[in-house]
Design a protein around this motif. Structure first.
Motif, short mmCIF file in Angstrom:
data_model
loop_
_atom_site.label_atom_id
_atom_site.label_comp_id
_atom_site.label_asym_id
_atom_site.label_seq_id
_atom_site.Cartn_x
_atom_site.Cartn_y
_atom_site.Cartn_z
N GLY A 157 52.74 -33.28 19.10
CA GLY A 157 51.91 -32.32 18.26
C GLY A 157 52.67 -31.10 18.18
N HIS A 158 53.87 -30.81 18.87
CA HIS A 158 54.72 -29.75 18.99
C HIS A 158 55.95 -29.80 18.24
N VAL A 159 55.97 -30.98 17.25
CA VAL A 159 56.80 -31.24 16.21
C VAL A 159 56.56 -30.26 15.02
N THR A 160 57.55 -29.51 14.74
CA THR A 160 57.18 -28.71 13.44
C THR A 160 57.29 -29.61 11.99
N VAL A 161 56.76 -29.25 10.86
CA VAL A 161 56.71 -30.03 9.82
C VAL A 161 56.68 -29.05 8.55
N PRO A 162 57.15 -29.67 7.51
CA PRO A 162 56.86 -28.87 6.12
C PRO A 162 55.44 -28.25 6.03
N HIS A 163 55.25 -27.04 5.52
CA HIS A 163 53.88 -26.70 5.52
C HIS A 163 53.99 -25.43 4.28
N GLN A 164 52.93 -25.71 3.22
CA GLN A 164 53.08 -24.71 2.17
C GLN A 164 52.09 -23.58 2.56
N GLY A 165 52.51 -22.42 2.03
CA GLY A 165 51.76 -21.16 2.37
C GLY A 165 51.98 -20.50 3.50
N ARG A 166 51.27 -19.72 4.16
CA ARG A 166 51.69 -18.77 5.22
C ARG A 166 51.93 -19.61 6.40
N PRO A 167 52.74 -19.35 7.37
CA PRO A 167 52.96 -20.12 8.48
C PRO A 167 51.80 -19.98 9.49
N VAL A 168 51.57 -21.20 10.27
CA VAL A 168 50.44 -21.27 11.16
C VAL A 168 51.18 -21.34 12.46
N ARG A 169 50.63 -20.30 13.39
CA ARG A 169 51.18 -20.23 14.60
C ARG A 169 50.44 -21.00 15.54
N CYS A 170 51.43 -21.76 16.30
CA CYS A 170 51.10 -22.60 17.23
C CYS A 170 50.75 -22.03 18.69
N HIS A 171 50.07 -22.32 19.46
CA HIS A 171 49.85 -21.73 20.78
C HIS A 171 51.23 -21.94 21.86
N CYS A 172 52.33 -22.85 21.38
CA CYS A 172 53.19 -22.90 22.23
C CYS A 172 54.21 -21.94 21.71
N GLY A 173 54.00 -21.11 20.62
CA GLY A 173 54.94 -20.06 20.29
C GLY A 173 55.61 -20.41 19.06
N ARG A 174 55.68 -21.56 18.56
CA ARG A 174 56.27 -21.84 17.25
C ARG A 174 55.34 -21.85 15.87
N ASP A 175 55.83 -21.91 14.80
CA ASP A 175 55.10 -22.09 13.77
C ASP A 175 55.06 -23.40 13.10
N ASN A 176 54.00 -23.79 12.36
CA ASN A 176 53.86 -24.98 11.78
C ASN A 176 54.05 -26.25 12.58
N CYS A 177 53.48 -26.24 13.71
CA CYS A 177 53.35 -27.59 14.78
C CYS A 177 52.35 -28.54 14.12
N VAL A 178 52.53 -29.68 14.34
CA VAL A 178 51.38 -30.56 13.89
C VAL A 178 49.98 -30.41 14.35
N GLU A 179 50.06 -29.90 15.81
CA GLU A 179 48.96 -29.46 16.36
C GLU A 179 48.42 -28.23 15.86
N ALA A 180 48.85 -27.50 15.23
CA ALA A 180 48.33 -26.11 14.70
C ALA A 180 48.02 -26.41 13.36
N ILE A 181 47.95 -27.60 12.78
CA ILE A 181 47.67 -27.57 11.36
C ILE A 181 46.56 -29.03 11.35
N ALA A 182 46.82 -30.09 12.26
CA ALA A 182 46.07 -31.44 12.16
C ALA A 182 45.12 -31.74 13.17
N SER A 183 45.13 -30.74 14.44
CA SER A 183 44.10 -31.15 15.25
C SER A 183 42.69 -30.75 14.88
N GLY A 184 41.82 -31.16 15.62
CA GLY A 184 40.35 -30.97 15.44
C GLY A 184 40.21 -29.43 15.72
N THR A 185 40.90 -28.87 16.59
CA THR A 185 40.65 -27.26 17.03
C THR A 185 41.18 -26.75 15.85
#
Length: 302
Positions: A157-185
């Motif tokens: 979940g903390h692997v970053t992937v390509p993402h269109q639009g504004r970066p999505v910040r993950c709670h791990c501190g990086r942007d565009n982690c899969v968890e920050a985009i695709a998790s239920g939360t």
């Protein structure tokens, strides 16, 4: 007859426990998780959950969310470490096996596929992705569960992937982690921001046919997971990827399947759903804890 093993799945949303004897479930219990509400009381919570079982047991097997180290568990979302092993030893006074929950699910699925003969003559490598409250992962590489001393291993979940639009910040501190985009939360959080009201994950899917923005969020999640799977194929050479979790086995599964089919041939994998559903983690850590005793035996699934 052997004494029983207590196998517990500690997730972010629920905690479930099985009392297993010689591969047969004697009893099941399930409660809401306290990982996000009372993390310091987690060990006591597990102890109370298993009241009446401990006298029947000879081993405690725990599949736990987070970074499982030898002496502690790191909970990224809570930004806290907990000496859970020591606490459990003090309370249960039983030999303890503890591994990451997604790693346990990967081990369970691997054992089932191995038993079914799917790896016959092929590299015994499997990637497991669970999409639920967060996005977790487990990797079986050449028949071995991939692990690390610091517990931060195969946390897909903390692997970053390509993402269109504004970066999505993950709670791990990086942007565009899969968890920050695709998790239920993440889906619920992003949908709530778009609609200006509190939206549940289930509601995101329910609204997807009528509200284009919700359909776009789900498509975005599917694209992130597809990129993750393509990366996993490049890292491991896996032929099989299992996608589980309450969100992972929803309509999202089929959308990811469609997107995978559009990738170049070198990235093609067989995408599967888990075979033993909600009990995958508990069975996985049970089998992992029993591996030295029952290397070639696969208990029946109840």
């Amino acid at each position: 007859m052997n004494k029983a093993t207590i196998a517990i799945d500690v997730g972010g949303t629920k905690i479930s426990a099985l009392l297993i004897q010689d591969g047969t479930v004697l009893e099941r219990r399930k409660i809401d998780s306290v990982v996000h509400t009372n993390l310091d009381g987690l060990a006591e919570h597990l102890y109370q959950l298993c009241s009446g079982w401990i006298e029947q047991a000879e081993h405690l097997a725990i599949a736990c969310t987070g970074q499982v180290r030898s002496d502690s568990i790191g909970f990224l979302s809570a930004k806290k470490q907990l000496p859970l092993q020591q606490q459990l030893n003090s309370l249960f006074k039983l030999p303890l096996t503890i591994i990451n929950d997604a790693a346990a699910a990967a081990y369970a699925q691997f054992k089932l596929l191995q038993h079914a003969g799917l790896f016959c003559g092929k590299t015994e490598t499997l990637v497991y992705i669970t999409v639920s409250t967060g996005v977790g992962g487990g990797i079986m590489q050449n028949g071995q569960l991939v692990m690390s001393d610091d517990g931060f291993c195969a946390h897909l979940g903390h692997v970053t992937v390509p993402h269109q639009g504004r970066p999505v910040r993950c709670h791990c501190g990086r942007d565009n982690c899969v968890e920050a985009i695709a998790s239920g939360t993440a889906l619920a959080k992003r949908a709530s921001a778009l609609l200006g009201r509190s939206v549940s994950t289930a509601e995101v899917f329910a609204l997807s046919d009528a509200v284009p923005a919700m359909a776009e969020l789900i498509d975005d999640a599917a694209s992130a997971l597809t990129s993750l799977i393509a990366n996993a194929k490049a890292w491991t050479g896996c032929q099989y990827v299992v996608m589980g979790g309450s969100v992972g086995v929803s309509a999202l599964f089929y959308l990811v399947q469609q997107k995978l089919a559009q990738l170049p041939e070198i990235y093609q994998v067989t995408l599967l759903k888990p075979d033993n559903g909600a009990d995958s983690d508990a069975w996985g850590v049970y089998w992992y804890s029993q591996r030295a005793l029952n290397t070639n035996q696969l208990p029946s699934i109840q």
